[in-house]
Enzyme design. Structure first.
Site, short mmCIF file in Angstrom:
data_model
loop_
_atom_site.label_atom_id
_atom_site.label_comp_id
_atom_site.label_asym_id
_atom_site.label_seq_id
_atom_site.Cartn_x
_atom_site.Cartn_y
_atom_site.Cartn_z
N GLY A 9 -1.99 0.75 7.11
CA GLY A 9 -2.62 1.06 8.38
C GLY A 9 -3.13 -0.18 9.10
O GLY A 9 -3.02 -1.30 8.61
N PRO A 10 -3.73 0.03 10.27
CA PRO A 10 -4.17 -1.11 11.08
C PRO A 10 -5.35 -1.88 10.48
O PRO A 10 -5.55 -3.04 10.80
CB PRO A 10 -4.54 -0.48 12.42
N GLY A 12 -5.82 -2.26 7.13
CA GLY A 12 -5.48 -2.80 5.82
C GLY A 12 -4.72 -4.09 5.91
O GLY A 12 -4.38 -4.57 6.99
N GLU A 32 4.64 -8.50 9.24
CA GLU A 32 4.05 -8.68 10.57
C GLU A 32 4.84 -7.95 11.64
O GLU A 32 4.25 -7.39 12.56
CB GLU A 32 3.90 -10.16 10.87
N ASP A 60 7.50 -6.02 -8.11
CA ASP A 60 8.95 -5.97 -7.94
C ASP A 60 9.48 -7.07 -8.86
O ASP A 60 9.67 -8.20 -8.44
CB ASP A 60 9.31 -6.21 -6.48
N CYS A 113 15.47 -3.46 -10.35
CA CYS A 113 16.78 -3.00 -9.87
C CYS A 113 17.78 -3.12 -11.02
O CYS A 113 18.88 -3.62 -10.85
CB CYS A 113 17.24 -3.78 -8.63
#
Length: 177
Positions: A9-10, A12, A32, A60, A113
């Site tokens: 959100g804006p 975070g 960004e 990851d 992966c």
């Protein structure tokens, strides 16, 4: 990346940690573009100050990439027998280091992966056995679209021959309060 930006959100922010040259800048630029505030750390997770704690941490993990053979057939020629042991050692270090940055009640996701048990279930099982303050997440909030990809242990798996996509693995864990 767009999902990550939406999820925070804006108000975070995302801290992206990657030791690869330029990888952090690419991740930051994507975040960004999606509207997320991003802090980029081009270093190993082991070097991140321990006082930094987060609501959610995604690992990851670097892996053999065997789940992506359809897209990257050259991988089969680049792997040698010792690679798996090297990957599993590094994955364990990264997962333990990342866990130190999860606040109590926060989530930790380990993803690869690859399809190998050694790089997936064995890493997560050893971690959970070692860290009593973490537990496997339940599946109660898994989106219905993903339910078919989640096994009885609430671990997400995709297989090229079943799902017409690369082979991926993800396990979500929760840190106790």
């Amino acid at each position: 990346t767009a999902y990550m930006a939406q999820a925070v959100g804006p108000s975070g922010s995302v801290t992206a940690v990657d030791a690869g040259r330029g990888a952090g800048r690419r991740i930051g630029a994507l975040l960004e573009l999606c509207g997320a505030r991003a802090r980029i750390v081009e270093d190993r997770i082991e070097n991140l100050p321990l006082e930094e704690r987060y609501d959610a941490v995604l690992v990851d993990a670097p892996c053999s990439g065997l789940g992506t053979l359809r897209e990257h057939p050259e991988i089969r020629w680049r792997r040698v027998p010792g690679d798996l042991a090297d990957f599993t050692r590094r994955q364990s270090v990264i997962l333990r280091s990342a866990a130190a940055h999860v606040r109590p009640g926060g989530r930790l996701v380990y993803a690869t992966c690859t399809l190998t048990r050694a790089e997936n279930d064995d890493i997560v099982d050893a971690f959970l056995a070692e860290r009593g303050d973490f537990a496997a997440s339940d599946c109660s909030d898994v989106h219905p679209v993903l339910r078919a990809l989640v096994d009885e242990r609430c671990r997400l798996r995709t297989f090229p021959h079943r799902h017409d996509m690369a082979g991926f693995f993800a396990a979500r864990m929760i840190r106790g309060a």
